[in-house]
Design a protein around this motif. Structure first.
Motif, PDB file in Angstrom:
ATOM      1  N   THR A 132       0.836  -1.181   0.000  1.00 42.82           N
ATOM      2  CA  THR A 132       0.000   0.000   0.000  1.00 42.82           C
ATOM      3  C   THR A 132       0.874   1.235   0.000  1.00 42.82           C
ATOM      4  O   THR A 132       2.061   1.176   0.309  1.00 42.82           O
ATOM      5  CB  THR A 132      -0.897   0.035   1.249  1.00 42.82           C
ATOM      6  N   PRO A 138      -3.495  -3.360   4.793  1.00 35.88           N
ATOM      7  CA  PRO A 138      -4.837  -3.035   5.239  1.00 35.88           C
ATOM      8  C   PRO A 138      -5.558  -4.270   5.733  1.00 35.88           C
ATOM      9  O   PRO A 138      -5.212  -5.390   5.387  1.00 35.88           O
ATOM     10  CB  PRO A 138      -5.498  -2.479   3.972  1.00 35.88           C
ATOM     11  N   HIS A 478     -12.336   2.051   4.028  1.00 37.68           N
ATOM     12  CA  HIS A 478     -11.273   2.334   4.999  1.00 37.68           C
ATOM     13  C   HIS A 478     -10.238   1.218   5.011  1.00 37.68           C
ATOM     14  O   HIS A 478      -9.042   1.470   5.160  1.00 37.68           O
ATOM     15  CB  HIS A 478     -11.880   2.507   6.392  1.00 37.68           C
ATOM     16  N   GLU A 481      -7.573   1.700   2.588  1.00 38.06           N
ATOM     17  CA  GLU A 481      -6.914   2.991   2.795  1.00 38.06           C
ATOM     18  C   GLU A 481      -7.497   4.122   1.945  1.00 38.06           C
ATOM     19  O   GLU A 481      -6.812   5.091   1.634  1.00 38.06           O
ATOM     20  CB  GLU A 481      -5.412   2.872   2.545  1.00 38.06           C
ATOM     21  N   TYR A 483      -9.369   6.630   2.840  1.00 37.70           N
ATOM     22  CA  TYR A 483      -9.890   7.265   4.049  1.00 37.70           C
ATOM     23  C   TYR A 483     -10.852   8.410   3.730  1.00 37.70           C
ATOM     24  O   TYR A 483     -11.905   8.543   4.364  1.00 37.70           O
ATOM     25  CB  TYR A 483      -8.728   7.765   4.904  1.00 37.70           C
TER      26      TYR A 483
END
Length: 618
Positions: A132, A138, A478, A481, A483
Motif C-alpha cells: 500500500t 490493510p 477504509h 486505505e 480514508y
C-alpha cells in the motif's frame, strides 16, 4: 550379499556416494541462487542437474576401481575368495557425511511436499502482503465468502533484470486471467484487486485469498535470458495452503502467451470444470497473441492507471502512441482501443468545462478520433459485456440518450464484471434500484479491493436509502486505505439517518465543503448564508450544489443554464445532480438541452438518493 556390502564399504563406495549427493545438492542451490546475478540462461539449473546425474555413475565406478593412498590414486587391490573382507572402522568423516546426507534428504522431501516449485526458482507463495502507499497491510475486506470455484491470478514475478520483463510478466498474468474469466462457472478476481498483491513482503496465500474472497490462488514467475523464457506456475488451495498443480514451461519470448490456454485448462481440470468446445474457443480468443502488442499495451496501461490514480490526465498523451502500437500489431485488441479513446474523452470534457471558447476544428478532430476508436473497439468486441461498455462510452458524450435505458439495462443484466467509469456515470439514471444493487454487488465480488468499485457500491446503498449498510461499505473503503472516500460515505449515511453529531465528528479542520453541507442539512440558515459566497465561488459544479442545498434556486438555475450551453453540459449537470444527493438541484426549464435529453430517455427525474435538505423547501 553381506560380503558384497562389506566390499562396497572397503572400497569407500558408500562414502563417495554420500559425499557426491551432498555436494550435488549444494551445487544446485548455488546455481539457483546466482543464476540471475551471473546472467545464466534459464536452463542453467536444469543443465547442472543433468550433468550431476550423469556424473554419479562415474563417481561410483572410480570409487570402486581406485583408492586414494599417501602415494596417490591407485587401483584398489582385489581380495581372493579365501581372504576375509576387513572391517573398516567408522570414522568422523563417515558420521559427518551421512549426517549431511540425512539432512539433505529431509530438506528435499520437505521442499517437494510443501513447496513443489522451490527448486524451480519460482516464488514460494507462503508469505504474501498487500503493498500500500503507506507501506502497511490493510485489514481484509469483511464478509467475503469464497465460492469453491473461484481463483485469483496474482501478478507473476519477473526474476530477470530487464525493464521489459516486468511488462511481460504483467501481460502474461492478465492473459491467463482473461482466459480463466471466459469460463462462466469460475469466479475470477479482476486485475485491479489481484495486482495489489505484488512486492517482496506479501501476506500468506490464505490471507490473500480471504481478502479477495476466493478459494484458490494462482501465482508464478518468469525468467528471461535473451529470447528464452522460463515460466513457472502453481495453483494453491487457500483452505490448507496446498499446492494442487505446478508446472514449468520453457518458451521463446515470442510465443510465451501461447501457454495461457494450457494453464487455464489445467486450472479448470484441477477444479473439475468440464470445458466444452465453445469455452475452449473463448479461452483461445480471450487476448492478443502478439508479443509486441502486449508489451506496448502493458506500458500504456501503466500510464493509464497512473493518470486516473493521480488525476493527471496529461499522462494519457504519453500512453496514446503506445496504445496505437498495440492496436497496430494486434488489430483486434479491444481493450487497447477502448482505453486509448479515454484520452480524447478527458480532453473533450476539459474543454467543455473550461469556460473558454472552443476551437470547432479541435473539437471535431477529437470527436472523430474518439468515435473511430470506439468503432474499432466495437468491431473487436466478442462479448455482450464489452459491447455494453462501448455503447455506454458513446452515449455519455452523445446528444441523444433515447437508447440509454436499454443500454444500461443490458449492462446491468449481464453476469460478468462490467466495470467502466463512463458507464457508471449513467447508471444513476436507471430507476431499478434492485438491479443497480445486484450489479454493484457483482463488482465488489469480482473486484473486492478496487476503490472505485467499493465507492460505487457504497453510493448505490446511499441512493437506496440503505444507510446502515452504507456505513458497513465505508468500512471496506477504509480497509483499502481510501480514508477520504470512507468518511465521505459515512457523512452522507449519517445525514440520511439524521445523526448530525456523528457526521460532524468526522469533519477535519479544513473540510469546509462538507461542513457547509451538514449545516445545510440541519437547516441552519444563518451558518449557510455566512459560508455560501465562498462555497459558490470555486467553480460551476460546486456553485450549483451549494446554491441548491442553500435554497437559492434562482442562483442554481442560472448556473445550470450556463453549464447546459456547453457541448458536454448534460454530463456535468448529471454528475452534479449525483453528487448533490438533493433530488433536483435545478429546474429542468433552466437547462433545456439537458431536459430534452432526459425526456428522450423516458426515465424519471430527479434521480434517486435525495437526503432531503430542508432549506430547498424555503
Amino acid at each position: 550379499m553381506f560380503r558384497f556390502i562389506q566390499e562396497l564399504r572397503r572400497r569407500s563406495v558408500f562414502r563417495v556416494a554420500a559425499g557426491y549427493l551432498v555436494a550435488s545438492w549444494l551445487i544446485l542451490q548455488v546455481v539457483a541462487a546466482v543464476e540471475e546475478a551471473a546472467g545464466l540462461p534459464p536452463w542453467a539449473d536444469g543443465a547442472a542437474l543433468i550433468l550431476l546425474i550423469a556424473g554419479f555413475p562415474l563417481a561410483i565406478f572410480l570409487s570402486w576401481a581406485f583408492e586414494l593412498t599417501p602415494e596417490g590414486l591407485k587401483p584398489t587391490p582385489a581380495l581372493s575368495a579365501q581372504d576375509g573382507v576387513p572391517r573398516k572402522p567408522v570414522r568422523a568423516v563417515d558420521v559427518v557425511l551421512f549426517s549431511a546426507l540425512t539432512i539433505v534428504c529431509g530438506l528435499v522431501v520437505w521442499q517437494l511436499v510443501s513447496r513443489p516449485a522451490f527448486l524451480t526458482g519460482s516464488p514460494t507463495g507462503d508469505t504474501v502482503s498487500l503493498v500500500t502507499p503507506a507501506g502497511e497491510t490493510p485489514a481484509p475486506v469483511p464478509d467475503l465468502v469464497a465460492p469453491e470455484l473461484s481463483v485469483a491470478v496474482l501478478p507473476f514475478v519477473a526474476f530477470s533484470s530487464s525493464a521489459d520483463d516486468g511488462f511481460i510478466a504483467d501481460g502474461l498474468t492478465e492473459e491467463i486471467l482473461n482466459s480463466l474469466a471466459a469460463v462462466p462457472e469460475l469466479l475470477v478476481t479482476s486485475r485491479t484487486s489481484a495486482f495489489q498483491f505484488r512486492g517482496p513482503d506479501l501476506p500468506s496465500v490464505p490471507e490473500i485469498a480471504q481478502s479477495l474472497g476466493v478459494a484458490h490462488v494462482l501465482e508464478g514467475s518468469i525468467r528471461r535470458s535473451g529470447e528464452q523464457l522460463r515460466v513457472t506456475v502453481q495453483l494453491i488451495r487457500a483452505s490448507d495452503d496446498r499446492h494442487l498443480w505446478s508446472e514449468t514451461f520453457d518458451r521463446t519470448d515470442r510465443d510465451v502467451f501461447a501457454i495461457q490456454e494450457e494453464i487455464a485448462e489445467n486450472v479448470a481440470r484441477v477444479m473439475e470444470i468440464v470445458l466444452n468446445e465453445d469455452q475452449r474457443r473463448r479461452m483461445r480468443n480471450s487476448g492478443t497473441r502478439s508479443f509486441d502488442a502486449y508489451l506496448a499495451y502493458q506500458q500504456a496501461l501503466g500510464l493509464w492507471v497512473q493518470a486516473h490514480q493521480e488525476g493527471d490526465f496529461t499522462l494519457l498523451d504519453r500512453a496514446d502512441p503506445l496504445f496505437a502500437t498495440a492496436t497496430s500489431e494486434a488489430p483486434d485488441f479491444f481493450q487497447a482501443y477502448l482505453l486509448q479513446s479515454d484520452r480524447n474523452s478527458h480532453r473533450m470534457l476539459d474543454l467543455s468545462e473550461g469556460g473558454e471558447a472552443i476551437d470547432p476544428d479541435t473539437w471535431s478532430e477529437l470527436a472523430e478520433e474518439r468515435s473511430a476508436l470506439l468503432d474499432a473497439a466495437d468491431e473487436a468486441a466478442e462479448t455482450q459485456a464489452q459491447r455494453s461498455i462501448v455503447q455506454a462510452n458513446r452515449l455519455v458524450f452523445s446528444q441523444d440518450w433515447s437508447n440509454l435505458y436499454t443500454a444500461i439495462g443490458d449492462s446491468l443484466a449481464g453476469e460478468g464484471c462490467v466495470n467502466d467509469n463512463w458507464l457508471q456515470t449513467l447508471i444513476p439514471l436507471y430507476p431499478d434500484l434492485d438491479a443497480r444493487l445486484a450489479y454493484a454487488n457483482r463488482l465488489v465480488t469480482c473486484d473486492p479491493l478496487n476503490p472505485e468499485a467499493l465507492l460505487f457500491h457504497a453510493d448505490t446503498l446511499i441512493a437506496r436509502g440503505d444507510y446502515e449498510a452504507a456505513l458497513l461499505a465505508a468500512e471496506r473503503l477504509h480497509a483499502v486505505e481510501q480514508y477520504g472516500e470512507s468518511e465521505y460515505v459515512q457523512i452522507h449515511a449519517y445525514l440520511g439517518l439524521g445523526r448530525h453529531a456523528d457526521a460532524e465528528s468526522l469533519i477535519a479542520e479544513n473540510w469546509d465543503w462538507e461542513r457547509f453541507r451538514i449545516r445545510a442539512h440541519m437547516g441552519d440558515r444563518e451558518a449557510v448564508d455566512a459560508e455560501y459566497e465562498e462555497m459558490a465561488s470555486y467553480d460551476d459544479w460546486t456553485a450549483i450544489i451549494a446554491s441548491a442545498v442553500a435554497g437559492r434556486r434562482e442562483a442554481a438555475n442560472a448556473v445550470a443554464a450556463r453549464m447546459d450551453a456547453r457541448p458536454l453540459g448534460a454530463v456535468t449537470l448529471l454528475d452534479a445532480a449525483i453528487a448533490c444527493l438533493c433530488g433536483a438541484p435545478f429546474d429542468l426549464e433552466a437547462a433545456p438541452n439537458f431536459a430534452a435529453m432526459i425526456e428522450r430517455t423516458g426515465l424519471d427525474w430527479p434521480i434517486a438518493g435525495d437526503l432531503n435538505f430542508p432549506l430547498m423547501d424555503d
